[in-house]
Motif scaffolding. Structure first.
Motif, PDB file in Angstrom:
ATOM      1  N   THR A  92     -37.893  23.837  82.418  1.00  0.00           N
ATOM      2  CA  THR A  92     -37.146  24.888  83.096  1.00  0.00           C
ATOM      3  C   THR A  92     -36.078  25.445  82.176  1.00  0.00           C
ATOM      4  OG1 THR A  92     -35.499  23.368  83.985  1.00  0.00           O
ATOM      5  CG2 THR A  92     -37.499  23.709  85.307  1.00  0.00           C
ATOM      6  N   LEU A  93     -35.608  26.642  82.483  1.00  0.00           N
ATOM      7  CA  LEU A  93     -34.521  27.243  81.696  1.00  0.00           C
ATOM      8  C   LEU A  93     -33.264  26.380  81.769  1.00  0.00           C
ATOM      9  CD1 LEU A  93     -34.890  31.025  82.538  1.00  0.00           C
ATOM     10  CD2 LEU A  93     -35.225  29.933  80.321  1.00  0.00           C
ATOM     11  N   PHE A  94     -33.009  25.828  82.945  1.00  0.00           N
ATOM     12  CA  PHE A  94     -31.826  24.976  83.106  1.00  0.00           C
ATOM     13  C   PHE A  94     -31.949  23.700  82.277  1.00  0.00           C
ATOM     14  CE2 PHE A  94     -29.459  21.664  85.440  1.00  0.00           C
ATOM     15  CZ  PHE A  94     -28.182  22.174  85.244  1.00  0.00           C
ATOM     16  N   GLY A  95     -33.118  23.086  82.285  1.00  0.00           N
ATOM     17  CA  GLY A  95     -33.341  21.885  81.475  1.00  0.00           C
ATOM     18  C   GLY A  95     -33.232  22.175  79.989  1.00  0.00           C
ATOM     19  N   GLN A  96     -33.739  23.324  79.573  1.00  0.00           N
ATOM     20  CA  GLN A  96     -33.622  23.723  78.173  1.00  0.00           C
ATOM     21  C   GLN A  96     -32.164  23.953  77.805  1.00  0.00           C
ATOM     22  OE1 GLN A  96     -36.219  27.109  77.913  1.00  0.00           O
ATOM     23  NE2 GLN A  96     -38.039  25.867  78.337  1.00  0.00           N
ATOM     24  N   PHE A  97     -31.389  24.520  78.740  1.00  0.00           N
ATOM     25  CA  PHE A  97     -29.960  24.721  78.499  1.00  0.00           C
ATOM     26  C   PHE A  97     -29.240  23.388  78.327  1.00  0.00           C
ATOM     27  CE2 PHE A  97     -25.636  25.253  80.336  1.00  0.00           C
ATOM     28  CZ  PHE A  97     -25.100  25.998  79.292  1.00  0.00           C
ATOM     29  N   ARG A  98     -29.554  22.427  79.182  1.00  0.00           N
ATOM     30  CA  ARG A  98     -28.929  21.103  79.054  1.00  0.00           C
ATOM     31  C   ARG A  98     -29.271  20.458  77.720  1.00  0.00           C
ATOM     32  NH1 ARG A  98     -29.595  16.957  83.567  1.00  0.00           N
ATOM     33  NH2 ARG A  98     -28.104  15.922  82.233  1.00  0.00           N
ATOM     34  N   LEU A  99     -30.536  20.564  77.301  1.00  0.00           N
ATOM     35  CA  LEU A  99     -30.939  20.024  76.007  1.00  0.00           C
ATOM     36  C   LEU A  99     -30.202  20.738  74.872  1.00  0.00           C
ATOM     37  CD1 LEU A  99     -32.746  18.165  74.302  1.00  0.00           C
ATOM     38  CD2 LEU A  99     -34.489  19.963  74.384  1.00  0.00           C
ATOM     39  N   LEU A 100     -30.104  22.058  74.959  1.00  0.00           N
ATOM     40  CA  LEU A 100     -29.362  22.818  73.947  1.00  0.00           C
ATOM     41  C   LEU A 100     -27.896  22.397  73.900  1.00  0.00           C
ATOM     42  CD1 LEU A 100     -30.562  26.513  74.044  1.00  0.00           C
ATOM     43  CD2 LEU A 100     -30.294  25.083  72.040  1.00  0.00           C
ATOM     44  N   ALA A 101     -27.318  22.118  75.061  1.00  0.00           N
ATOM     45  CA  ALA A 101     -25.914  21.683  75.101  1.00  0.00           C
ATOM     46  C   ALA A 101     -25.730  20.383  74.313  1.00  0.00           C
ATOM     47  CB  ALA A 101     -25.456  21.504  76.551  1.00  0.00           C
ATOM     48  N   ILE A 102     -26.631  19.449  74.478  1.00  0.00           N
ATOM     49  CA  ILE A 102     -26.549  18.174  73.757  1.00  0.00           C
ATOM     50  C   ILE A 102     -26.767  18.405  72.263  1.00  0.00           C
ATOM     51  CG2 ILE A 102     -27.599  15.890  73.498  1.00  0.00           C
ATOM     52  CD1 ILE A 102     -25.926  16.343  76.112  1.00  0.00           C
ATOM     53  N   LEU A 103     -27.783  19.181  71.916  1.00  0.00           N
ATOM     54  CA  LEU A 103     -28.059  19.449  70.499  1.00  0.00           C
ATOM     55  C   LEU A 103     -26.916  20.204  69.838  1.00  0.00           C
ATOM     56  CD1 LEU A 103     -31.842  20.417  70.671  1.00  0.00           C
ATOM     57  CD2 LEU A 103     -30.841  18.269  69.838  1.00  0.00           C
ATOM     58  N   GLU A 104     -26.315  21.155  70.562  1.00  0.00           N
ATOM     59  CA  GLU A 104     -25.186  21.908  70.020  1.00  0.00           C
ATOM     60  C   GLU A 104     -23.997  20.978  69.788  1.00  0.00           C
ATOM     61  OE1 GLU A 104     -21.843  24.355  69.386  1.00  0.00           O
ATOM     62  OE2 GLU A 104     -22.015  23.087  71.145  1.00  0.00           O
ATOM     63  N   GLY A 105     -23.777  20.063  70.710  1.00  0.00           N
ATOM     64  CA  GLY A 105     -22.686  19.103  70.541  1.00  0.00           C
ATOM     65  C   GLY A 105     -22.904  18.200  69.341  1.00  0.00           C
ATOM     66  N   ILE A 106     -24.131  17.753  69.150  1.00  0.00           N
ATOM     67  CA  ILE A 106     -24.454  16.913  67.987  1.00  0.00           C
ATOM     68  C   ILE A 106     -24.271  17.705  66.700  1.00  0.00           C
ATOM     69  CG2 ILE A 106     -26.352  15.740  66.782  1.00  0.00           C
ATOM     70  CD1 ILE A 106     -27.402  14.962  69.616  1.00  0.00           C
ATOM     71  N   PHE A 155     -22.273  20.232  66.224  1.00  0.00           N
ATOM     72  CA  PHE A 155     -20.840  20.474  66.039  1.00  0.00           C
ATOM     73  C   PHE A 155     -20.189  19.265  65.370  1.00  0.00           C
ATOM     74  CE2 PHE A 155     -16.995  22.455  68.465  1.00  0.00           C
ATOM     75  CZ  PHE A 155     -16.244  22.425  67.310  1.00  0.00           C
ATOM     76  N   ILE A 156     -20.496  18.084  65.865  1.00  0.00           N
ATOM     77  CA  ILE A 156     -19.940  16.866  65.277  1.00  0.00           C
ATOM     78  C   ILE A 156     -20.459  16.669  63.853  1.00  0.00           C
ATOM     79  CG2 ILE A 156     -19.903  14.338  65.472  1.00  0.00           C
ATOM     80  CD1 ILE A 156     -19.992  14.863  68.564  1.00  0.00           C
ATOM     81  N   SER A 157     -21.736  16.927  63.636  1.00  0.00           N
ATOM     82  CA  SER A 157     -22.313  16.805  62.295  1.00  0.00           C
ATOM     83  C   SER A 157     -21.650  17.773  61.326  1.00  0.00           C
ATOM     84  CB  SER A 157     -23.817  17.072  62.327  1.00  0.00           C
ATOM     85  OG  SER A 157     -24.454  16.156  63.164  1.00  0.00           O
ATOM     86  N   PHE A 158     -21.375  18.979  61.801  1.00  0.00           N
ATOM     87  CA  PHE A 158     -20.711  19.977  60.970  1.00  0.00           C
ATOM     88  C   PHE A 158     -19.319  19.479  60.568  1.00  0.00           C
ATOM     89  CE2 PHE A 158     -18.773  24.399  60.658  1.00  0.00           C
ATOM     90  CZ  PHE A 158     -19.373  24.688  59.448  1.00  0.00           C
ATOM     91  N   LEU A 179     -18.060  26.332  80.723  1.00  0.00           N
ATOM     92  CA  LEU A 179     -19.182  25.933  79.873  1.00  0.00           C
ATOM     93  C   LEU A 179     -19.089  26.592  78.496  1.00  0.00           C
ATOM     94  CD1 LEU A 179     -22.032  25.944  82.519  1.00  0.00           C
ATOM     95  CD2 LEU A 179     -21.155  23.949  81.280  1.00  0.00           C
ATOM     96  N   PHE A 180     -18.606  27.823  78.445  1.00  0.00           N
ATOM     97  CA  PHE A 180     -18.417  28.478  77.154  1.00  0.00           C
ATOM     98  C   PHE A 180     -17.301  27.808  76.359  1.00  0.00           C
ATOM     99  CE2 PHE A 180     -16.383  31.632  74.413  1.00  0.00           C
ATOM    100  CZ  PHE A 180     -17.450  31.902  73.565  1.00  0.00           C
ATOM    101  N   ILE A 181     -16.183  27.550  77.010  1.00  0.00           N
ATOM    102  CA  ILE A 181     -15.061  26.883  76.336  1.00  0.00           C
ATOM    103  C   ILE A 181     -15.486  25.508  75.837  1.00  0.00           C
ATOM    104  CG2 ILE A 181     -12.772  25.869  76.718  1.00  0.00           C
ATOM    105  CD1 ILE A 181     -12.239  28.309  78.578  1.00  0.00           C
ATOM    106  N   ALA A 182     -16.324  24.819  76.607  1.00  0.00           N
ATOM    107  CA  ALA A 182     -16.812  23.498  76.199  1.00  0.00           C
ATOM    108  C   ALA A 182     -17.552  23.575  74.874  1.00  0.00           C
ATOM    109  CB  ALA A 182     -17.716  22.907  77.272  1.00  0.00           C
ATOM    110  N   SER A 183     -18.232  24.684  74.615  1.00  0.00           N
ATOM    111  CA  SER A 183     -18.981  24.811  73.362  1.00  0.00           C
ATOM    112  C   SER A 183     -18.066  24.990  72.161  1.00  0.00           C
ATOM    113  CB  SER A 183     -19.962  25.985  73.436  1.00  0.00           C
ATOM    114  OG  SER A 183     -19.266  27.219  73.406  1.00  0.00           O
ATOM    115  N   LEU A 184     -16.799  25.301  72.397  1.00  0.00           N
ATOM    116  CA  LEU A 184     -15.844  25.511  71.309  1.00  0.00           C
ATOM    117  C   LEU A 184     -15.056  24.256  70.965  1.00  0.00           C
ATOM    118  CD1 LEU A 184     -14.424  28.960  72.486  1.00  0.00           C
ATOM    119  CD2 LEU A 184     -16.265  28.535  70.843  1.00  0.00           C
ATOM    120  N   LEU A 185     -15.213  23.213  71.761  1.00  0.00           N
ATOM    121  CA  LEU A 185     -14.452  21.975  71.578  1.00  0.00           C
ATOM    122  C   LEU A 185     -15.360  20.830  71.141  1.00  0.00           C
ATOM    123  CD1 LEU A 185     -12.413  22.186  74.892  1.00  0.00           C
ATOM    124  CD2 LEU A 185     -11.621  22.833  72.598  1.00  0.00           C
ATOM    125  N   PRO A 186     -14.896  20.014  70.202  1.00  0.00           N
ATOM    126  CA  PRO A 186     -15.696  18.831  69.843  1.00  0.00           C
ATOM    127  C   PRO A 186     -15.901  17.958  71.092  1.00  0.00           C
ATOM    128  CG  PRO A 186     -13.902  19.148  68.292  1.00  0.00           C
ATOM    129  CD  PRO A 186     -13.682  20.117  69.415  1.00  0.00           C
TER     130      PRO A 186
END
Length: 97
Positions: free
Chosen positions: A5-19, A21-24, A75-82
């Motif tokens: 689902t689009l929602f499930g893909q979004f959740r997966l993207l959120a985890i990958l984006e967080g990883i 960000f930390i890797s960066f 959710l957008f602000i969350a993407s800007l924070l480690p």
């Protein structure tokens, strides 16, 4: 997590984006303290792509799920924070289907 689902893909993207960000953040000392630029460049490109994909999926889900502006804004602000996307997944996304 249902990734079909689009929602499930979004959740997966959120985890990958967080990883990514930390890797960066972990590759920054390599670039600035040891003058090794390669890993930072590659991880930076991956992080940039995942961030853009996260924002696109956030917009798609915002309209599809009819989320409030405050929820989408958080959710957008969350993407800007480690670690922000991990917290957002735990607090805002897990209870929704």
């Amino acid at each position: 997590m249902e990734v079909r689902t689009l929602f499930g893909q979004f959740r997966l993207l959120a985890i990958l984006e967080g990883i990514s960000f930390i890797s960066f953040g972990l590759t920054m000392p390599l670039k600035y303290l040891m003058d090794i630029k390669g890993p930072n460049y590659v991880v930076g490109m991956i992080h940039g792509f995942l961030f853009l994909a996260y924002v696109v999926y956030l917009l798609i889900n915002h309209f599809d799920k009819q989320w409030s502006l405050s929820k989408s804004g958080l959710l957008f602000i969350a993407s800007l924070l480690p670690f922000g996307t991990f917290v957002a997944d735990a607090k805002l996304l897990r209870q929704q289907k």
